[in-house]
Design an enzyme around this catalytic site. Structure first.
Site, PDB file in Angstrom:
ATOM      1  CG  HIS B 258      27.110 -22.088 -10.559  1.00 55.98           C
ATOM      2  ND1 HIS B 258      25.908 -21.642 -10.060  1.00 55.98           N
ATOM      3  CD2 HIS B 258      27.174 -23.407 -10.249  1.00 55.98           C
ATOM      4  CE1 HIS B 258      25.277 -22.652  -9.472  1.00 55.98           C
ATOM      5  NE2 HIS B 258      26.025 -23.745  -9.585  1.00 55.98           N
ATOM      6  CD  GLU B 259      30.008 -25.847 -11.229  1.00 53.91           C
ATOM      7  OE1 GLU B 259      30.177 -26.330 -10.093  1.00 53.91           O
ATOM      8  OE2 GLU B 259      28.918 -25.929 -11.849  1.00 53.91           O
ATOM      9  CG  HIS B 262      29.257 -25.274  -6.032  1.00 55.41           C
ATOM     10  ND1 HIS B 262      28.305 -25.439  -5.069  1.00 55.41           N
ATOM     11  CD2 HIS B 262      28.588 -25.238  -7.216  1.00 55.41           C
ATOM     12  CE1 HIS B 262      27.101 -25.510  -5.629  1.00 55.41           C
ATOM     13  NE2 HIS B 262      27.240 -25.379  -6.943  1.00 55.41           N
ATOM     14  CD  GLU B 288      22.980 -24.460  -6.753  1.00 59.43           C
ATOM     15  OE1 GLU B 288      23.814 -25.362  -6.522  1.00 59.43           O
ATOM     16  OE2 GLU B 288      22.731 -24.060  -7.894  1.00 59.43           O
TER      17      GLU B 288
END
Lengths: 493, 493
Positions: B258-259, B262, B288
């Site tokens: 997830h990170e 980003h 996001e």
């Protein structure tokens, strides 16, 4: 003014943190952006610290009742703000820019030329740096001698006239001691230190030792870097770095205690005065006195190892069969060598004397850069009995001159001199320190340093601090006596 | 102006680095000093970004030839500088200070009151924050509805009128899908994921996966923290964080991807435009969309695990006897739960819809804070079929409102919506992506994102970017189709 100056200090803390990060965790590709960040901050900080309003405010309070008592907080701050304001504003912008460019090019050239022994490429930019530095010294001004203007930047109040006889005495006494050591057949076995020392165990022992001594690991860290340093970020945040060699005990162990010595100074500053001179370390020499004290006077003492050697033996298989006395002799091995940063406690100061004498001769116009490499070698022959065939291990070994740090080297030996003098005063007041170390008691010495040195911030200039704490002027006999006693006993000379 | 704005960005990078350090390596006692540093920097950055000269310059160039083409670099920068200048200057200083104080107190109160289920202590300061936020929205201004002024801060150009029907459709379709899932007897075995997953192996697999996908670990890092986040410092320096639970596979693995989602956005920004809107991420929702795409659409796909499951089995004893299909079903388990940040891909949006609906009702004056906890529970009952007996797992579970982040939650679901719509467009252009993942090919999708999204910086507002990239307006049917297809197949519904 106070608020604005303190704000500037907080902004400076960002630069300190970013500098620490650059040496520890930054990803390889982040350096270009980081350089832009640091340049932007440096510009901003320079603007703030040369703001004419500072000069106006200083002029208004100087001579007023506020600064009547010269050791009051107000007077100390005003005195030091004046010092740094003058230093920053006396150098004309044109010269500051030229110096910044020359030293930037100088370091890059040094980096590239040194491994190739390429003196010819390095000499022109080094000449330029010396010329500009001479010009800067004249712009700053001095009373007796141009070199003083440089010295004073790193060691407020120090003068050539004060240092020359002290350093000559240290040099002569050291050469004498070294010759006696060289002449004896009693030798340590430094190979003990070249066995296998696993990294994790080195780190564990290092942290154990600095925690025991009193470095607060909740108000600091220990990380890994290529060229170890201590970086204070601010109150409650003082960071040490070290490097590990699994086949050499010394660099990490003594490097860690050395940086911790700087670190306890940082942790001991009066945090209520953060951002002002009263809350700031007074000089490089006093800083170095703290690091060298813990590294050598404590960390290489027999008492220290009486306490820690059993712990080290638990950590390292390599030491299980080694006798304490042999280990202690090994970590105190004396051997003339070419490289300053690898030098032992006895020969270290000779490396500094050589640099001091050469800097002075060049600044006085008694020595040309042309002749400097041979003058360097001649002094190594004379004082240490060795010389380098390669200039990379001779005059080109240090980064300092290429970075414009001329007049800086003396602070290393001043650290040793202050350290020995402070230590013997502490012992007068606290009783036999080695016996305390042997019981694992380091708090008395640390508390003594806190009270007498760390908590003073920049209240006294180094000369005055020495007089204040020990009751006499800086006196080389303390260091000489310490070296003769310790190494005389070890080598039986 | 350009230079000055870019300087401000470099100074902002120091704040970013210091923020990262605060969450990773800072020693415990360094926080007080760090808070002072950050406050000083924030004040300085605020001064710089509200400098009236910016307003004057903007007025001079707006309407000039320079900004004739609205998607030119110049026009984009001028548009976004205007946006942020207005946002920062329209709120009167008195209100800004009150908001800063209220949200600071709000977070501290929340921190303390939440574990004790102490709604009574929290309610007054939350009321104050809502009141001030309403005032701020009025100061900022809006066309159709007060909530738009808040939304627009996080998602430029988004409006309530646009979101309400989209979110309603998502909510209804999700509740329908969830009911079908709840009604079937086919269930995954999530206990697989609760076996022993050694930390070192988790870290190794995580790094292997993000490197394979294309996150440049030489231009970034992966560290450990309590509440994971991505922090871009600048070009070449983008830092991810994660946390490890040795008895639960999900948090570190899916958190890291997830990170990384980003992070690849940060690494993909056009570095030549650093410090200006053209070089900056356009919105939280678009951000996001990148993180959720890699976490869910890629990281929870069967194709992805066809490639990585054998690697995971090498790393973890716990997976040796597990079938790929069972593992894939387990990481896609759907189960209504109270806590948003632990929610699965299907129910996650329901948590957001509830917060969106409540925020809107409060802002419109249709709901009092008094009645909000019960309204919260009623919606959980209605949409998810569960409710919390304790307010700490109900209305008080998120920090956002206490920090003044009202109008922020919608960006999470917008991320899912954008992500699904982008993904299906990418698939149209690149062919079957799951088959590519199964061969370990992630470059085509990443390059597609780079080209279409990351490299665009803030050129297009999210609505326009979606239209530009996919040829149609934001359309919830893409997400709904994806969820129905994937979970329909898994659960056989």
């Amino acid at each position: 003014m106070f608020v604005r100056v303190q704000e500037t200090a907080y902004l400076g803390s960002f630069g300190a943190l970013a500098g620490w990060d650059q040496a520890t965790y930054i990803p390889r590709k982040g350096h270009a952006h980081r350089a832009m960040m640091q340049a932007t901050l440096a510009r901003l900080l320079h603007q703030r610290s040369t703001d004419p309003r500072i000069g106006e405010m200083l002029a208004r309070v100087e001579g007023s009742d506020l600064v009547h008592d010269p050791t009051s907080v107000e007077a100390v701050n005003v005195r030091e703000w004046r010092r740094s304001y003058d230093l920053q504003t006396k150098i004309p912008e044109r010269l500051a820019v030229e110096l910044a460019q020359a030293t930037s090019l100088g370091q890059a050239t040094w980096e590239e030329a040194r491994p190739k022994n390429d003196w010819a490429s390095f000499k022109p930019i080094l000449q330029k740096i010396f010329d500009l530095t001479r010009e800067a010294a004249d712009a700053i001004g001095y009373q007796q001698e141009r070199y003083d203007a440089l010295l004073d930047q790193y060691e407020p109040g120090a003068t050539t006239r004060q240092l020359e006889p002290i350093f000559r005495r240290v040099r002569e006494a050291t050469v004498d001691l070294l010759q006696r050591i060289e002449g004896t057949s009693r030798k340590p076995d430094p190979a003990i230190l070249r066995r296998y020392y696993p990294r994790a165990a080195q780190e564990a022992l290092g942290k154990e030792v600095i925690a025991r001594i009193g470095f607060d690991l909740e108000a600091g860290r220990l990380d890994v870097t290529a060229h170890p340093f201590m970086q204070g970020i601010g109150p409650g945040d003082v960071r040490l770095t070290t490097r590990y060699d699994e086949h050499f005990f010394n660099p990490a162990f003594f490097g860690t205690i050395h940086e911790m010595g700087h670190g306890v100074y940082g942790q001991g500053l009066p945090s209520e005065h953060y951002g002002t001179p009263m809350g700031t370390e007074v000089s490089l020499g006093i800083h170095e006195s703290q690091s060298r004290t813990w590294e050598n006077l404590v960390g290489r003492s027999l008492g220290f190892w009486r306490y820690f050697f059993p712990r080290a033996q638990e950590h390292f298989e390599a030491l299980r069969e080694v006798r304490l006395e042999d280990f202690h002799f090994a970590v105190n091995a004396v051997k003339p060598s070419l490289i300053r940063i690898e030098a032992d406690e006895v020969t270290y100061n000779l490396h500094i004397m050589i640099r001091f004498e050469l800097e002075l001769a060049i600044l006085r116009g008694d020595l040309s850069l042309e002749d400097a490499p041979e003058a360097w070698n001649a002094k190594y022959r004379e004082y240490l009995g060795i010389e380098s065939a390669e200039i990379k291990d001779g005059l080109m070994q240090d980064v300092h001159w290429s970075a414009g740090l001329i007049g800086y080297f003396p602070t290393y030996s001043l650290g040793n001199l202050y350290g020995a003098q402070f230590f013997q005063q502490a012992e007068k007041e606290l009783g036999n320190l080695e016996e305390q170390f042997a019981r694992g008691e380091f708090a008395p010495l640390l508390e003594w340093q806190r009270r007498n040195i760390h908590q003073q911030g920049s209240r006294y200039w180094p000369r005055d601090l020495v007089r204040q704490v020990t009751g006499e002027d800086l006196n080389p006999e303390h260091l000489i006596r310490y070296l003769n006693a310790k190494f005389g006993a070890l080598y039986g000379v």
